[in-house]
Design a protein around this motif. Sequence first.
Motif, short mmCIF file in Angstrom:
data_model
loop_
_atom_site.label_atom_id
_atom_site.label_comp_id
_atom_site.label_asym_id
_atom_site.label_seq_id
_atom_site.Cartn_x
_atom_site.Cartn_y
_atom_site.Cartn_z
N ALA A 380 6.45 0.38 -8.23
CA ALA A 380 5.34 -0.90 -7.44
C ALA A 380 5.87 -1.28 -6.10
O ALA A 380 4.87 -1.38 -5.43
CB ALA A 380 5.38 -2.12 -8.41
N TYR A 381 7.26 -1.34 -6.26
CA TYR A 381 7.94 -1.67 -4.71
C TYR A 381 7.15 -0.75 -3.86
O TYR A 381 7.17 -1.07 -2.49
CB TYR A 381 9.34 -2.11 -4.74
CG TYR A 381 10.03 -2.24 -3.46
CD1 TYR A 381 9.81 -3.42 -2.97
CD2 TYR A 381 10.46 -1.00 -3.00
CE1 TYR A 381 10.70 -3.54 -1.65
CE2 TYR A 381 11.13 -1.26 -1.76
CZ TYR A 381 11.13 -2.39 -1.01
OH TYR A 381 11.85 -2.51 0.08
N TYR A 382 7.66 0.52 -4.10
CA TYR A 382 7.33 1.51 -2.97
C TYR A 382 5.85 1.70 -2.65
O TYR A 382 5.52 2.01 -1.61
CB TYR A 382 7.92 2.81 -3.57
CG TYR A 382 7.88 4.02 -2.57
CD1 TYR A 382 8.73 4.07 -1.33
CD2 TYR A 382 6.83 5.13 -2.77
CE1 TYR A 382 8.42 4.85 -0.74
CE2 TYR A 382 6.81 6.23 -1.93
CZ TYR A 382 7.64 6.31 -0.65
OH TYR A 382 7.66 7.23 0.04
N SER A 384 3.82 -0.51 -2.65
CA SER A 384 3.22 -1.70 -1.93
C SER A 384 3.48 -1.30 -0.42
O SER A 384 2.53 -1.96 0.21
CB SER A 384 4.02 -2.83 -2.29
OG SER A 384 5.45 -2.77 -1.68
N HIS A 385 4.25 -0.43 -0.01
CA HIS A 385 4.15 -0.22 1.33
C HIS A 385 3.43 1.02 1.55
O HIS A 385 2.96 1.49 2.68
CB HIS A 385 5.78 0.23 1.94
CG HIS A 385 6.79 -1.12 1.45
ND1 HIS A 385 6.66 -1.91 2.69
CD2 HIS A 385 7.48 -1.66 0.64
CE1 HIS A 385 7.78 -2.96 1.91
NE2 HIS A 385 8.02 -2.70 1.11
N GLY A 389 0.23 -2.83 0.98
CA GLY A 389 0.01 -4.02 0.57
C GLY A 389 0.53 -4.43 -0.89
O GLY A 389 0.71 -3.45 -1.61
N TRP A 390 0.98 -5.68 -1.06
CA TRP A 390 1.53 -5.75 -2.61
C TRP A 390 0.61 -5.76 -3.56
O TRP A 390 0.95 -5.67 -4.69
CB TRP A 390 2.17 -7.37 -2.79
CG TRP A 390 3.47 -7.52 -1.94
CD1 TRP A 390 3.95 -7.57 -0.59
CD2 TRP A 390 4.46 -7.01 -2.49
NE1 TRP A 390 5.11 -7.72 -0.23
CE2 TRP A 390 5.67 -7.05 -1.38
CE3 TRP A 390 4.94 -6.32 -3.71
CZ2 TRP A 390 6.95 -6.70 -1.63
CZ3 TRP A 390 6.40 -5.89 -3.73
CH2 TRP A 390 7.27 -6.26 -2.80
N ARG A 391 -0.89 -6.28 -3.39
CA ARG A 391 -1.75 -6.12 -4.56
C ARG A 391 -1.61 -4.94 -5.04
O ARG A 391 -2.05 -4.29 -6.11
CB ARG A 391 -3.08 -6.78 -3.95
CG ARG A 391 -4.16 -6.73 -4.96
CD ARG A 391 -5.61 -7.28 -4.39
NE ARG A 391 -5.00 -8.79 -4.08
CZ ARG A 391 -5.99 -9.72 -3.46
NH1 ARG A 391 -7.18 -9.05 -3.17
NH2 ARG A 391 -5.80 -10.73 -3.50
N ALA A 392 -2.07 -3.94 -4.10
CA ALA A 392 -2.18 -2.43 -4.21
C ALA A 392 -0.73 -1.70 -4.96
O ALA A 392 -1.05 -1.10 -5.79
CB ALA A 392 -2.28 -1.51 -3.12
N GLY A 393 0.31 -2.33 -4.43
CA GLY A 393 1.36 -1.84 -4.92
C GLY A 393 1.73 -2.53 -6.46
O GLY A 393 1.94 -1.53 -7.51
N LEU A 394 1.18 -3.62 -6.76
CA LEU A 394 1.34 -4.08 -8.20
C LEU A 394 0.43 -3.46 -9.06
O LEU A 394 0.76 -3.20 -10.11
CB LEU A 394 1.12 -5.49 -8.07
CG LEU A 394 2.08 -6.53 -7.48
CD1 LEU A 394 1.75 -7.95 -7.35
CD2 LEU A 394 3.58 -6.30 -8.40
#
Length: 463
Positions: A380-382, A384-385, A389-394
Amino acid sequence: MKNVLLGKAMAIAAITLLLLLGLGHIADLVDERRQRQQEAQWSVEQGQAGRQTLLGPVLHRSCTEEWDTPVGEGAGRKLVTSKREVLLAAVPDQLTLHADAALEARYRGLFKVNSYAAKTRLQARWADVATLQPKAEHAGSRLQCQAPVLMVALSDARGIRVAQVQADGQRLDVKAGTGHPAYPRGFHAVLPAAPESGAVQADVTLELVGTGEFSLAPVAHHTQVELRSDWPHPSFGGRFLPAQREVDQDGFRAEWRVSSLATTAPADVLRGAPLCPSSTGGNEPEGGCIEAFGVSFIDPVNPYVLGDRATKYGVLFIALTFVTVAMVELLKKRRVHPVQYLLVGCALVLFFLLLLSLSEHFAFGLAYAGASTACAALLAYYASHMLGGWRAGLGFGAAVGTLYGALYLLLQMEQTALVIGSLLLFAVLALIMVLTRRLDWYGLSGTLNGRPGAAPPASEGQQ
């Protein structure tokens, strides 16, 4: 652009092959650890006692018949003495066994082996022991018989801790060995008198230890067994399942009732047939061996069996994750480098190694939760970059977490794993088709090749 697209596809294919190679090495490691677990069990069996099969009590008696036969004629005539030996046996009419087995875990390094200590009481009754009286086959012969012997045979006599025998209320001396050529391991007691007929009552108290399994050969005409244990995960096997059983978190209680009408065990003992190789008697007796029934003290959650099953789903994990990333590339027009595919795949493969290592120290459920949470959080962290975006990562992390949850469900439901897996794959395919239903594949191909699409967008009625 065409060369770029082809090169990226080949790079992802090469990455997938490398990840599959890594999964293969992890699968080999799981097999190696499982083999070491089996070696640990073998080590405990060699140092203490193995799987136990109990046979008896049975009465037997050795007799010798001698007779004289004239040879020759006239002055050269003489008598030649011939001799034959016979072993007589009598199985009980009634046999009742009560046993309490307490589990005693043994360890060899990280590996746990289930051994047990069983306190057993056997009560046997012979309505008539006339079969122990020999019959002469030659006129004028001389019969000599030893005293009858009560024997109890075991598959591994090293497990005997205490053995006491009473016959008709009289305490008898217990000696090593059975005195029977077909069943040498066990113990015996010599009856004080040689009854020609009538009933004999025997009471045997036995404390023994074993590893993994405990079983009994139903040698009486009517056998009744009651077995209790503090182990909550019994696996009943052999030729007869319990007539009644109760299993809860505190242990189990099981009862068997077997008649000689349903088993050949009494007749097999009388002819000296060997015990079946498996302590639970196997599904089919081999070579006319004596069938048996019993219980295995199994661990329902074997980390190596579950780890092996989980690793076999690794290919599906990698494929679904790469498809998800590719869908993001298509729908969000976000380019993802092959190196990023490689790192995501490495995280997926590392999950199975983490699961194997953690499950050797913690309960499988806890190990699975720890490994899946760590990998899902990392992805999820990777992502997001990688996806911008954090939404896409989550969302990506949640999708991977859902895959881990589905895998755990498949591991716990072995009987329904196929139908659940099929439904999940159908759901994934349906989701991909829904998300790409408006995608202009010709336009996408033309854009990637630097020219307009070859086909017009689908009309509203074609969507």
